[in-house]
Design a protein around this motif. Structure first.
Motif, PDB file in Angstrom:
ATOM      1  N   ALA A  69       0.771  -1.188  -0.161  1.00  0.00           N
ATOM      2  CA  ALA A  69       0.025  -0.043   0.127  1.00  0.00           C
ATOM      3  C   ALA A  69       0.805   1.183   0.064  1.00  0.00           C
ATOM      4  CB  ALA A  69      -0.836  -0.109   1.085  1.00  0.00           C
ATOM      5  N   GLU A  70       1.634   1.401  -0.982  1.00  0.00           N
ATOM      6  CA  GLU A  70       2.582   2.597  -0.790  1.00  0.00           C
ATOM      7  C   GLU A  70       1.937   3.597  -1.732  1.00  0.00           C
ATOM      8  OE1 GLU A  70       6.206   1.831  -3.015  1.00  0.00           O
ATOM      9  OE2 GLU A  70       6.784   3.803  -2.853  1.00  0.00           O
ATOM     10  N   THR A  71       0.936   3.535  -2.751  1.00  0.00           N
ATOM     11  CA  THR A  71       0.269   4.549  -3.191  1.00  0.00           C
ATOM     12  C   THR A  71      -1.255   4.468  -3.357  1.00  0.00           C
ATOM     13  OG1 THR A  71       0.330   3.691  -5.532  1.00  0.00           O
ATOM     14  CG2 THR A  71       2.307   4.946  -4.897  1.00  0.00           C
ATOM     15  N   ALA A  72      -1.865   5.503  -3.260  1.00  0.00           N
ATOM     16  CA  ALA A  72      -3.325   5.489  -3.353  1.00  0.00           C
ATOM     17  C   ALA A  72      -3.712   4.789  -4.587  1.00  0.00           C
ATOM     18  CB  ALA A  72      -3.910   6.660  -3.195  1.00  0.00           C
ATOM     19  N   GLN A  73      -2.981   4.801  -5.734  1.00  0.00           N
ATOM     20  CA  GLN A  73      -3.486   4.390  -6.947  1.00  0.00           C
ATOM     21  C   GLN A  73      -3.475   2.676  -6.908  1.00  0.00           C
ATOM     22  OE1 GLN A  73      -4.495   6.088 -10.114  1.00  0.00           O
ATOM     23  NE2 GLN A  73      -5.382   3.916 -10.271  1.00  0.00           N
ATOM     24  N   GLU A  74      -2.384   2.417  -6.298  1.00  0.00           N
ATOM     25  CA  GLU A  74      -2.130   1.083  -6.303  1.00  0.00           C
ATOM     26  C   GLU A  74      -3.328   0.176  -5.311  1.00  0.00           C
ATOM     27  OE1 GLU A  74       1.692   0.869  -4.084  1.00  0.00           O
ATOM     28  OE2 GLU A  74       0.982  -1.183  -3.314  1.00  0.00           O
ATOM     29  N   VAL A  75      -3.780   0.798  -4.558  1.00  0.00           N
ATOM     30  CA  VAL A  75      -4.789   0.403  -3.442  1.00  0.00           C
ATOM     31  C   VAL A  75      -6.116   0.303  -4.030  1.00  0.00           C
ATOM     32  CG1 VAL A  75      -5.769   0.975  -1.238  1.00  0.00           C
ATOM     33  CG2 VAL A  75      -3.574   0.874  -1.479  1.00  0.00           C
ATOM     34  N   GLU A  76      -6.248   1.194  -4.804  1.00  0.00           N
ATOM     35  CA  GLU A  76      -7.626   1.508  -5.722  1.00  0.00           C
ATOM     36  C   GLU A  76      -7.577   0.318  -6.553  1.00  0.00           C
ATOM     37  OE1 GLU A  76      -8.636   5.095  -8.178  1.00  0.00           O
ATOM     38  OE2 GLU A  76      -8.438   5.991  -6.201  1.00  0.00           O
ATOM     39  N   ASP A  77      -6.448   0.306  -7.417  1.00  0.00           N
ATOM     40  CA  ASP A  77      -6.457  -0.838  -8.578  1.00  0.00           C
ATOM     41  C   ASP A  77      -6.623  -1.990  -7.973  1.00  0.00           C
ATOM     42  OD1 ASP A  77      -5.839   1.161 -10.185  1.00  0.00           O
ATOM     43  OD2 ASP A  77      -3.918   0.714 -10.469  1.00  0.00           O
ATOM     44  N   CYS A 113       3.287   0.889   3.699  1.00  0.00           N
ATOM     45  CA  CYS A 113       1.615   1.013   4.538  1.00  0.00           C
ATOM     46  C   CYS A 113       1.050   2.297   4.651  1.00  0.00           C
ATOM     47  CB  CYS A 113       2.203   0.145   5.945  1.00  0.00           C
ATOM     48  SG  CYS A 113       2.286  -1.378   5.694  1.00  0.00           S
ATOM     49  N   VAL A 114       1.336   3.288   3.513  1.00  0.00           N
ATOM     50  CA  VAL A 114       0.669   4.427   3.533  1.00  0.00           C
ATOM     51  C   VAL A 114      -0.706   4.405   3.694  1.00  0.00           C
ATOM     52  CG1 VAL A 114       0.944   6.659   2.315  1.00  0.00           C
ATOM     53  CG2 VAL A 114       2.977   5.190   2.508  1.00  0.00           C
ATOM     54  N   HIS A 115      -1.283   3.748   2.997  1.00  0.00           N
ATOM     55  CA  HIS A 115      -2.760   3.597   2.760  1.00  0.00           C
ATOM     56  C   HIS A 115      -3.469   2.423   3.008  1.00  0.00           C
ATOM     57  CE1 HIS A 115      -2.303   7.295   0.078  1.00  0.00           C
ATOM     58  NE2 HIS A 115      -1.322   6.686  -0.308  1.00  0.00           N
ATOM     59  N   LEU A 116      -3.590   2.207   4.541  1.00  0.00           N
ATOM     60  CA  LEU A 116      -4.238   1.199   5.182  1.00  0.00           C
ATOM     61  C   LEU A 116      -5.560   1.670   6.105  1.00  0.00           C
ATOM     62  CD1 LEU A 116      -1.196  -0.789   6.928  1.00  0.00           C
ATOM     63  CD2 LEU A 116      -2.360  -1.163   4.586  1.00  0.00           C
ATOM     64  N   ASP A 117      -6.459   0.923   6.104  1.00  0.00           N
ATOM     65  CA  ASP A 117      -7.321   1.229   6.903  1.00  0.00           C
ATOM     66  C   ASP A 117      -7.245   0.633   8.183  1.00  0.00           C
ATOM     67  OD1 ASP A 117      -8.693  -1.249   6.740  1.00  0.00           O
ATOM     68  OD2 ASP A 117      -9.836  -0.749   5.090  1.00  0.00           O
ATOM     69  N   GLU A 118      -8.489   1.016   9.242  1.00  0.00           N
ATOM     70  CA  GLU A 118      -8.016   0.431  10.571  1.00  0.00           C
ATOM     71  C   GLU A 118      -7.917  -0.997  10.590  1.00  0.00           C
ATOM     72  OE1 GLU A 118      -7.803   2.581  13.131  1.00  0.00           O
ATOM     73  OE2 GLU A 118      -8.069   1.265  14.850  1.00  0.00           O
ATOM     74  N   ARG A 119      -8.777  -1.650   9.945  1.00  0.00           N
ATOM     75  CA  ARG A 119      -8.935  -3.035  10.162  1.00  0.00           C
ATOM     76  C   ARG A 119      -7.726  -3.729   9.278  1.00  0.00           C
ATOM     77  NH1 ARG A 119     -14.800  -4.876   8.026  1.00  0.00           N
ATOM     78  NH2 ARG A 119     -14.226  -6.831   8.414  1.00  0.00           N
TER      79      ARG A 119
END
Ligand SMILES: [Zn+2]
Length: 669
Positions: free
Chosen positions: A220-228, A256-262
């Motif tokens: 989860a380094e970038t938002a794009q990667e997480v979205e994809d 681990c930039v774009h992680l949610d709480e869970r």
């Protein structure tokens, strides 16, 4: 009195143990590479004697810093390409250069250079992820630096493996050969979810478990990667990785930039360590990792520099400082992530995140003797306060620079004394690095000269040539074609309807071709979008003969699905100019007289047809009219707002010819 090898004495000792105990003046006794005792200077002097007693008055003695995530050989790519987006930087520059240059000797040299820099700035252990990790291990061991060496495994060919099976095989061999080495801990490093597959991750996890070695991965380094990732798998990244069994291993997750709480809780539950990379995240604008929240939950978070090509140095002081400052800035809370925690992240927390806190990370009896001596009497660190230990941490984290490190020891061996490196030939390393940079420069200069080789360098196209003959006719209305299609001798094989959005990238160089980025919306009869196809086409070597009202073309094209965004290609190719052409295309594949044709009935949506163009195209020009034609073309160019008239004129005229004739017929596009 028991004899030890070395006593480091007289400095302020910050042990970074569970109670954050400090001794000032303190001392550390070292025997056979391990710490025997830590205490006040008087107490150690009263208990032990040693042949080597090092006076550290005016200094701090702390555990050697631990870089929780880097790609050490990339020192040789430092400054290669900067101020770019991650995808352009990585896929456009770094990976093509790596494919060309990365060999075992490259990795060895790059790691030695990295070790020189790390020792100088007080890092005695680093967690690496790269190719030819055996060369990295060898170079680090020779420099006397501790390393956790993660062999990268990717789903596509890498510099050291043609396939992922080969990559896994390399990793297995490497682990078998190096497991049990006193300084090197081999590991497996599936690069990231987006560069691997479910199968590959499962195999890597099994390998890590089989040999009980760490697993290093980017998450989860970038938002794009997480979205994809969510779009592709319908779930966030961490649960998906967990489904592949990855979290069963001893995992260190970088970024681990774009992680949610869970997701954070899942990492905690599985004992996953996090490597926070503040400089790299800032430089590549990846976002702000929720470090304060991770620490609150109890996750082990270390700090890393990431590769020196995206930082651009290996200075852990800067990383620890940035970790603290960023956390404060993002949370609008100056008490967030205090200096003591930041120094812990660079030492004991980093060791925990890497699953090696049993051996290193703090100055405690029984642990390996990895320590550094930091000069506190520098102009930028003066004066010093002794009221409480927090002043020491604040001085170290907020004011100390890498160059303040005076001595460095790893496993009881001095790697630097009085700022002199003892295990590495610095001038030779620097000269060799400069030589390689010249070769890489030459390679890139050559590549930049041709759009085609630049295209091939990002692996977009197989050199598939298509030759086609096109006839284009301007129609006042479409009925004549529709009548034609109704005839019994014409068999319509495959009709389709689409909207085409073309962006032409033009280059300010007569030898350069143009690249077309086409987004095809395939429509059904209700004009609903059924599918979207993106293609990238290099149009070159146009050999064109023009007849009165039609054009015969024979051209070679390099054509492939466009796997990256239009934005990527724009930033990567840096065209001198762009033209957008939108049209609605009714396409009929027909069979006539035993031959296949395609008839495209195009209605141009953008740009609007200029009247002057219609005039050029609707007349048969004789030699005597040349002057009038040139005048009309001049008007057309003005309308199209051509900036570089001379160099681009031909391009625009050709393009205009292609664009403005709304009907193409013939096989091909
Ligand atoms: Zn990285």
């Amino acid at each position: 009195m028991p004899e030890v090898d070395i006593i480091v004495t007289g400095g302020a000792v910050a042990t970074m143990d569970a109670g954050f105990e400090t001794f000032d003046p303190g001392a550390v006794a070292v025997l056979n590479g391990s710490i025997v005792a830590v205490g006040s200077a008087d107490q150690i002097a009263a208990t032990y004697s040693a042949g080597d007693i090092v006076d550290c008055t005016g200094c701090a003695v702390i555990p050697g810093l631990i870089n929780a995530h880097t790609h050490a050989p990339m020192t040789l790519l430092r400054g290669l390409a900067d101020d770019l987006r991650l995808d352009v930087w990585l896929m456009g520059y770094v990976m093509p250069v790596e494919q060309e240059f990365v060999r075992p000797d490259f990795c060895w040299l790059g790691t030695q250079l990295a070790c020189a820099e790390m020792i100088r700035s007080g890092t005695t252990c680093f967690a690496d992820m790269y190719y030819y990790e055996e060369a990295v291990a060898d170079a680090a061991a020779e420099a006397g630096v501790r390393a956790i060496c993660g062999e990268t495994v990717l789903k596509f060919p890498s510099p050291d493996a043609q396939s992922y099976d080969e990559g896994l095989g390399y990793a297995r061999d490497f682990i078998q050969r190096w497991k049990g080495h006193p300084l090197i801990m081999p590991a497996v490093a599936p690069h990231a979810p987006y560069t691997t597959t479910a199968d590959l991750l499962q195999a890597c996890a099994q390998l890590a478990l089989e040999f009980d070695v760490p697993l290093h991965i980017h998450i989860a380094e970038t938002a794009q990667e997480v979205e994809d990732h969510r779009a592709e798998y319908g779930m966030p990244m961490v649960p998906w990785v967990q489904e592949q069994g990855v979290l069963e291993a001893k995992v260190t997750a970088a970024h681990c930039v774009h992680l949610d709480e869970r997701e954070m809780r899942a990492l905690l539950q599985h004992g996953v360590g996090v490597a926070h990379n503040p400089s790299s995240n800032l430089k590549l604008a990846s976002g702000f990792a929720p470090v304060a929240r991770m620490l609150e939950l109890g996750l082990s978070v270390g700090v890393g520099t990431d590769g020196p090509a995206s930082n651009n140095d290996l200075d852990m002081w800067e990383e620890a400082r940035l970790a603290a400052l960023l956390s404060k800035g993002v949370s609008s809370n100056p008490t967030a992530l205090p200096a003591r925690r930041a120094l812990a992240m660079a030492t004991i927390d980093g060791a925990r995140a890497l699953h090696v806190d049993e051996f290193i990370g703090s100055l405690e009896p029984g642990k390996r003797a990895d320590l550094i001596v930091v000069d506190r009497q520098r102009v930028h660190t003066m004066p010093k306060f002794a009221r409480n230990a927090d002043a020491l941490y604040a001085q170290l984290v907020y004011a100390t620079k890498g160059g303040d490190v005076r001595d460095a020891m790893c496993q009881g061996r001095w790697l630097m004394r009085e700022r002199r490196l003892l295990t590495l030939d610095e001038p030779a390393l620097m000269a060799e690095a400069a030589r390689i940079a010249r070769k890489i420069d030459a390679f890139l200069i050559q590549r930049e000269e041709s759009v085609l080789s630049k295209l091939l360098a990002v692996g977009e196209v197989a050199q598939k040539k298509t030759f086609e003959v096109q006839v284009k006719i301007l129609l006042e209305d479409a009925s004549s074609v529709e009548d034609l299609l109704g005839r019994p001798e014409i068999e319509i094989v495959k009709p389709s309807l689409r909207r085409q959005y073309d962006t032409y990238f033009l280059f300010d160089d007569p030898y350069h071709s143009r690249i077309r980025y086409r987004e095809d919306e395939v429509l059904d009869e209700e004009m609903e979008v059924q599918d979207v196809l993106s293609r990238l086409t290099l149009i070159s070597e146009v050999k064109e003969r023009e007849y009165a009202k039609s054009v015969l073309l024979s051209r070679s094209r390099f054509d492939a699905p466009a796997v990256r965004s239009q934005r990527f290609y724009r930033e990567y190719f840096k065209p001198a100019n762009e033209i957008e052409v939108y049209k609605e295309r009714r396409r009929y594949r027909v069979r006539y007289g035993g031959t296949d044709f395609a008839i495209n009935l195009d209605r141009l949506m953008k740009p609007e047809l200029p009247g002057v163009f219609l005039e050029i195209k609707s007349r048969t020009w004789s030699r005597q009219d040349a002057e009038r034609k040139a005048e009309l073309i001049g008007q057309l160019l003005d309308l199209l707002q051509v900036p570089e008239r001379d160099s681009l004129k031909q391009e625009y005229v050709e393009l205009a010819m292609e664009v403005e004739r709304p009907v193409e017929t013939g096989p091909g596009s």
